[in-house]
Design a protein around this motif. Structure first.
Motif, short mmCIF file in Angstrom:
data_model
loop_
_atom_site.label_atom_id
_atom_site.label_comp_id
_atom_site.label_asym_id
_atom_site.label_seq_id
_atom_site.Cartn_x
_atom_site.Cartn_y
_atom_site.Cartn_z
N CYS A 97 69.08 33.29 28.24
CA CYS A 97 67.61 33.26 28.25
C CYS A 97 67.01 33.92 29.47
O CYS A 97 67.32 33.43 30.62
CB CYS A 97 67.23 31.88 27.98
N VAL A 121 64.08 33.50 30.42
CA VAL A 121 63.08 32.61 31.10
C VAL A 121 63.60 31.62 31.94
O VAL A 121 63.39 31.50 32.88
CB VAL A 121 62.34 32.05 29.80
N CYS A 122 64.98 30.93 31.03
CA CYS A 122 65.17 29.50 31.94
C CYS A 122 66.62 29.78 32.31
O CYS A 122 67.27 28.93 33.04
CB CYS A 122 65.05 28.45 30.89
N CYS A 141 66.33 31.38 24.51
CA CYS A 141 66.96 30.13 24.06
C CYS A 141 65.81 29.41 22.97
O CYS A 141 64.62 29.60 22.84
CB CYS A 141 67.06 28.94 25.09
N CYS A 200 62.58 28.32 24.61
CA CYS A 200 61.77 29.32 25.14
C CYS A 200 61.03 30.39 24.13
O CYS A 200 60.23 31.08 24.54
CB CYS A 200 62.52 29.83 26.53
ZN ZN Z 1 65.22 29.44 27.75
#
Ligand code: ZN
Length: 76
Positions: free
Chosen positions: A35, A37-38, A67, A70
């Motif tokens: 992911c 983002v995370c 994910c 997100c």
């Molecule tokens: Zn994520």
């Protein structure tokens, strides 16, 4: 026979014909991205453009690995 493909479209909906192939496959290996983002395992594809076509050919400029947490489904 070995088959590779996305099992979900940019909305997170089943993306034919992979779901049908998953149902009849003897062995399945799901390979996840990371992911953006995370950093968790990503099983969704976030479209970063505003297109609503189901298939838009592109790579880093048009999609991000996300994910479940997100991923933001598009508002159709
Ligand atoms: Zn994520």
């Amino acid at each position: 026979m070995i088959v590779a493909g996305l099992d979900q479209d940019y909305r997170g909906k089943p993306f034919e014909p992979i779901p049908q192939l998953l149902a009849v496959a003897e062995y399945i290996t799901k390979t996840l991205a990371i992911c953006v983002v995370c950093g968790n395992p990503a099983d969704r594809t976030q479209r970063t453009s505003s297109s609503h076509e189901r298939v838009v050919v592109g790579a880093k400029e048009g999609y991000e690995a996300r994910c479940r947490k997100c991923f933001e489904p598009p508002k159709d």
